[in-house]
Design a protein around this motif. Structure first.
Motif, PDB file in Angstrom:
ATOM      1  N   GLY A  49       7.297  -1.142  -0.043  1.00  0.00           N
ATOM      2  CA  GLY A  49       6.555  -1.589  -0.005  1.00  0.00           C
ATOM      3  C   GLY A  49       6.074  -0.750   1.479  1.00  0.00           C
ATOM      4  O   GLY A  49       4.960  -0.292   2.561  1.00  0.00           O
ATOM      5  N   ALA A  50       7.338  -1.002   2.653  1.00  0.00           N
ATOM      6  CA  ALA A  50       6.955  -0.095   3.692  1.00  0.00           C
ATOM      7  C   ALA A  50       7.132   1.396   3.094  1.00  0.00           C
ATOM      8  O   ALA A  50       6.236   2.943   4.100  1.00  0.00           O
ATOM      9  N   PHE A  51       7.989   1.474   1.991  1.00  0.00           N
ATOM     10  CA  PHE A  51       7.501   3.374   1.412  1.00  0.00           C
ATOM     11  C   PHE A  51       6.177   3.602   0.938  1.00  0.00           C
ATOM     12  O   PHE A  51       5.881   4.343   2.212  1.00  0.00           O
ATOM     13  N   GLY A  52       5.609   2.842   0.867  1.00  0.00           N
ATOM     14  CA  GLY A  52       3.794   2.767   1.003  1.00  0.00           C
ATOM     15  C   GLY A  52       3.170   3.395   1.867  1.00  0.00           C
ATOM     16  O   GLY A  52       2.305   3.630   1.734  1.00  0.00           O
ATOM     17  N   ALA A  53       3.064   1.956   2.591  1.00  0.00           N
ATOM     18  CA  ALA A  53       2.553   2.024   3.740  1.00  0.00           C
ATOM     19  C   ALA A  53       3.226   3.457   4.132  1.00  0.00           C
ATOM     20  O   ALA A  53       2.070   3.480   4.826  1.00  0.00           O
ATOM     21  N   HIS A  54       3.631   3.780   4.491  1.00  0.00           N
ATOM     22  CA  HIS A  54       3.961   4.356   5.949  1.00  0.00           C
ATOM     23  C   HIS A  54       3.614   6.538   5.051  1.00  0.00           C
ATOM     24  O   HIS A  54       3.332   7.203   5.507  1.00  0.00           O
ATOM     25  N   ALA A  55       4.736   6.625   4.004  1.00  0.00           N
ATOM     26  CA  ALA A  55       5.319   7.587   3.890  1.00  0.00           C
ATOM     27  C   ALA A  55       3.831   7.536   2.279  1.00  0.00           C
ATOM     28  O   ALA A  55       3.799   8.836   2.153  1.00  0.00           O
ATOM     29  N   LEU A  56       3.479   6.921   1.810  1.00  0.00           N
ATOM     30  CA  LEU A  56       2.537   6.869   1.015  1.00  0.00           C
ATOM     31  C   LEU A  56       0.641   7.068   0.922  1.00  0.00           C
ATOM     32  O   LEU A  56      -0.135   7.423   0.693  1.00  0.00           O
ATOM     33  N   ARG A  57       0.712   6.245   2.261  1.00  0.00           N
ATOM     34  CA  ARG A  57      -0.638   5.914   2.358  1.00  0.00           C
ATOM     35  C   ARG A  57      -1.727   7.724   3.141  1.00  0.00           C
ATOM     36  O   ARG A  57      -3.116   6.979   2.338  1.00  0.00           O
ATOM     37  N   SER A  58      -0.969   8.575   3.209  1.00  0.00           N
ATOM     38  CA  SER A  58      -1.711   9.230   3.308  1.00  0.00           C
ATOM     39  C   SER A  58      -1.881  10.593   1.636  1.00  0.00           C
ATOM     40  O   SER A  58      -2.731  11.295   2.248  1.00  0.00           O
ATOM     41  N   ARG A  59      -1.230  10.093   0.908  1.00  0.00           N
ATOM     42  CA  ARG A  59      -0.922  10.751  -0.031  1.00  0.00           C
ATOM     43  C   ARG A  59      -2.042  10.509  -1.409  1.00  0.00           C
ATOM     44  O   ARG A  59      -2.167  11.524  -1.942  1.00  0.00           O
ATOM     45  N   LEU A  60      -2.266   8.900  -1.329  1.00  0.00           N
ATOM     46  CA  LEU A  60      -2.785   8.499  -2.558  1.00  0.00           C
ATOM     47  C   LEU A  60      -4.054   8.377  -2.298  1.00  0.00           C
ATOM     48  O   LEU A  60      -4.345   7.593  -0.791  1.00  0.00           O
ATOM     49  N   ASP A  61      -4.649   8.553  -3.200  1.00  0.00           N
ATOM     50  CA  ASP A  61      -6.232   8.078  -2.999  1.00  0.00           C
ATOM     51  C   ASP A  61      -6.482   6.286  -2.392  1.00  0.00           C
ATOM     52  O   ASP A  61      -5.432   5.865  -3.534  1.00  0.00           O
ATOM     53  N   ALA A  62      -6.904   5.996  -2.187  1.00  0.00           N
ATOM     54  CA  ALA A  62      -7.613   4.636  -2.315  1.00  0.00           C
ATOM     55  C   ALA A  62      -7.376   3.956  -3.971  1.00  0.00           C
ATOM     56  O   ALA A  62      -6.290   2.824  -3.903  1.00  0.00           O
ATOM     57  N   TYR A  63      -7.813   4.482  -5.172  1.00  0.00           N
ATOM     58  CA  TYR A  63      -7.181   3.499  -6.465  1.00  0.00           C
ATOM     59  C   TYR A  63      -5.597   3.618  -6.177  1.00  0.00           C
ATOM     60  O   TYR A  63      -5.506   2.596  -6.825  1.00  0.00           O
ATOM     61  N   SER A  64      -5.134   4.578  -6.062  1.00  0.00           N
ATOM     62  CA  SER A  64      -3.916   4.664  -6.508  1.00  0.00           C
ATOM     63  C   SER A  64      -2.970   3.694  -5.568  1.00  0.00           C
ATOM     64  O   SER A  64      -1.760   3.435  -5.498  1.00  0.00           O
ATOM     65  N   MET A  65      -3.480   3.495  -4.038  1.00  0.00           N
ATOM     66  CA  MET A  65      -2.869   2.662  -2.906  1.00  0.00           C
ATOM     67  C   MET A  65      -3.032   1.454  -3.350  1.00  0.00           C
ATOM     68  O   MET A  65      -2.610   0.591  -3.426  1.00  0.00           O
ATOM     69  N   GLY A  66      -4.003   1.479  -3.863  1.00  0.00           N
ATOM     70  CA  GLY A  66      -4.417  -0.081  -4.327  1.00  0.00           C
ATOM     71  C   GLY A  66      -3.386  -0.338  -5.438  1.00  0.00           C
ATOM     72  O   GLY A  66      -3.308  -1.777  -5.397  1.00  0.00           O
ATOM     73  N   ILE A  67      -3.851   0.185  -6.834  1.00  0.00           N
ATOM     74  CA  ILE A  67      -2.176   0.022  -8.272  1.00  0.00           C
ATOM     75  C   ILE A  67      -0.809  -0.018  -7.094  1.00  0.00           C
ATOM     76  O   ILE A  67      -0.050  -1.101  -7.342  1.00  0.00           O
ATOM     77  N   TYR A  68      -0.563   0.992  -6.486  1.00  0.00           N
ATOM     78  CA  TYR A  68       1.072   0.576  -6.210  1.00  0.00           C
ATOM     79  C   TYR A  68       0.661  -0.790  -5.188  1.00  0.00           C
ATOM     80  O   TYR A  68       2.509  -1.230  -4.931  1.00  0.00           O
ATOM     81  N   GLU A  69      -0.153  -1.276  -4.322  1.00  0.00           N
ATOM     82  CA  GLU A  69       0.301  -2.909  -3.629  1.00  0.00           C
ATOM     83  C   GLU A  69       0.442  -3.738  -4.345  1.00  0.00           C
ATOM     84  O   GLU A  69       0.638  -4.681  -3.981  1.00  0.00           O
ATOM     85  N   LYS A  70      -0.152  -3.265  -5.898  1.00  0.00           N
ATOM     86  CA  LYS A  70      -0.798  -4.502  -5.871  1.00  0.00           C
ATOM     87  C   LYS A  70       0.976  -3.942  -7.487  1.00  0.00           C
ATOM     88  O   LYS A  70       1.673  -5.807  -7.689  1.00  0.00           O
ATOM     89  N   ALA A  71       1.791  -3.575  -7.042  1.00  0.00           N
ATOM     90  CA  ALA A  71       2.843  -3.116  -7.833  1.00  0.00           C
ATOM     91  C   ALA A  71       3.637  -3.887  -7.041  1.00  0.00           C
ATOM     92  O   ALA A  71       4.400  -4.943  -7.357  1.00  0.00           O
TER      93      ALA A  71
END
Length: 124
Positions: free
Chosen positions: A18-40
């Protein structure tokens, strides 16, 4: 198998991902992909917490060891398949990966149904 320890490790992993997604991926993933990641992450976290709870049930006499182990194994499979496939989908964009996601969802459903059956059977 020490399901409580496995659950604790999975919970730590959920926090890290979750922290990795919030900090390292937030700027690399589009909104759709970020939503999928957050659901995971959400499903990973919720079901790891469920595993921790179920792993404690035999210790207080609510559920037999075999039933608890079956539920925990199904929850682990669900986390690996459901959340794992969503992590991969979000990170790679390869939509074919999503074909296995429902199998993880079925594993989650089966886990909760096995738990319900085990609790009802233990009550008799």
């Amino acid at each position: 198998m020490n399901w409580s320890a496995i659950a604790a490790i999975l919970l730590a992993l959920a926090v890290m991902l979750g922290a990795f997604g919030a900090h390292a991926l937030r700027s690399r993933l589009d909104a759709y992909s970020m939503g999928i990641y957050e659901k995971a992450v959400l499903y990973h976290f919720v079901h790891a917490l469920g595993m921790l709870g179920v792993s404690m049930m035999p210790r207080i006499g609510m559920l037999g060891n075999g039933a608890a182990a079956a539920v925990c194994a199904l929850l682990l499979a669900g986390i690996v398949i459901f959340s794992g496939s969503l992590y991969l989908l979000a990170g790679t964009g390869i939509r074919a990966i999503a074909a296995i996601t429902p199998l993880g969802g079925l594993s989650f459903i089966a886990a909760w149904l096995v738990l319900a059956y085990g609790l009802l059977a233990a009550r008799r």
